[in-house]
Enzyme design. Sequence first.
Site, PDB file in Angstrom:
ATOM      1  CG  ASP A   9      -1.962   1.156   1.112  1.00 30.79           C
ATOM      2  OD1 ASP A   9      -2.260   1.608  -0.009  1.00 30.79           O
ATOM      3  OD2 ASP A   9      -2.429   1.606   2.176  1.00 30.79           O
ATOM      4  CD  GLU A  44      -2.865  -0.644  -2.977  1.00 33.16           C
ATOM      5  OE1 GLU A  44      -3.623   0.338  -3.034  1.00 33.16           O
ATOM      6  OE2 GLU A  44      -3.092  -1.644  -2.268  1.00 33.16           O
ATOM      7  CE1 TYR A 128      -4.298  -4.607  -5.152  1.00 34.55           C
ATOM      8  CE2 TYR A 128      -3.447  -2.830  -6.519  1.00 34.55           C
ATOM      9  CZ  TYR A 128      -4.247  -3.260  -5.489  1.00 34.55           C
ATOM     10  OH  TYR A 128      -5.006  -2.361  -4.790  1.00 34.55           O
ATOM     11  CG  ASP A 167      -4.655  -7.688  -2.702  1.00 37.75           C
ATOM     12  OD1 ASP A 167      -5.630  -8.457  -2.570  1.00 37.75           O
ATOM     13  OD2 ASP A 167      -4.722  -6.459  -2.490  1.00 37.75           O
ATOM     14  CG  ASN A 169      -8.502  -6.889  -4.131  1.00 40.11           C
ATOM     15  OD1 ASN A 169      -8.794  -6.521  -2.993  1.00 40.11           O
ATOM     16  ND2 ASN A 169      -7.733  -6.174  -4.938  1.00 40.11           N
ATOM     17  CG  ASP A 240      -3.010 -10.485   0.781  1.00 40.20           C
ATOM     18  OD1 ASP A 240      -2.528  -9.719  -0.064  1.00 40.20           O
ATOM     19  OD2 ASP A 240      -3.794 -10.129   1.681  1.00 40.20           O
ATOM     20  CG  ASP A 265      -3.691  -2.130   3.835  1.00 44.59           C
ATOM     21  OD1 ASP A 265      -4.871  -1.893   3.509  1.00 44.59           O
ATOM     22  OD2 ASP A 265      -2.795  -2.308   3.003  1.00 44.59           O
ATOM     23  CG  HIS A 266      -2.948  -6.205   2.099  1.00 43.67           C
ATOM     24  ND1 HIS A 266      -3.599  -7.283   1.535  1.00 43.67           N
ATOM     25  CD2 HIS A 266      -3.524  -5.091   1.577  1.00 43.67           C
ATOM     26  CE1 HIS A 266      -4.532  -6.841   0.702  1.00 43.67           C
ATOM     27  NE2 HIS A 266      -4.503  -5.518   0.722  1.00 43.67           N
TER      28      HIS A 266
END
Length: 275
Positions: A9, A44, A128, A167, A169, A240, A265-266
């Site tokens: 991110d 990202e 991603y 990721d 999603n 992920d 976040d991740h």
Amino acid sequence: MKLISWNIDSLNAALTSTSARALLSQDVLRTIAKYQADIIAIQETKLPAEGPSEKHLELLKDYLPGYKMEWLSSVPPAKKGYAGTMILYKEGMSAKASQPKLQAPDTMDDEGRLLTLEFDNFYFVNVYTPNSGDGLRRLAERQKWDQLYADYLSKLDKSKAVIACGDFNVAHKEIDLANPASNHFSAGFTDEEREGFTKLLSRGFVDTFRLINGDVKDTYSWWGQRIKTSKINNSGWRIDYFLVSERIKEQVKKSEMIDSGPRQDHTPIYLEIDL
């Protein structure tokens, strides 16, 4: 072989900012460094179209020394400083990099979402996956991406084994998020996205986390930033993944999350495989 994947991110923010969040990101980079991974995939990155600056490279080398690097950024007509991927691999390893185009809809092929390294005996794919967005405005395009991506991995798999990470999603099953009942129409847990992931696995790939850990509960890779207590309460999602070709699944030794401390976040994910 040790492999790590992390949606950072914003690599720029992690490396150059002095905000509280950036300091937490820097702590995660230090944690990653301790693993001495052979390959590190980052999603990202949010870097400019021309890629990392000299300052970025110097700072990244301070945290993660001894790696070669490939990167892919968002380019026009896609948004500037959007998405982006990067792969670091140890000096001494030899690989051929490619930046596949899936002929995906909208600007998805221009957003820096897919980066592949070809090694002697396997492909390493960093992805991603596009988010379906607020109001699921990009769900139809996302479904097309999922189909094209599955076709791409399947084509690679015909040549040599594949390790795909990133990721994705999507939380594949109800066990993969804390609150499934209230999220069936949320991006990342729609029936369409989950079906897309099921179809991907059916092409000859294995979710290594479930392979190693079975139906363990309450283990996630992402906690939303908008709710300050999401990580404290472990109200997370597992979105992920490390996937491998079916034929090398017996060589997987570990597949787990890396503790990222209080950072929301991740969190990075880790794969150990005997190749």
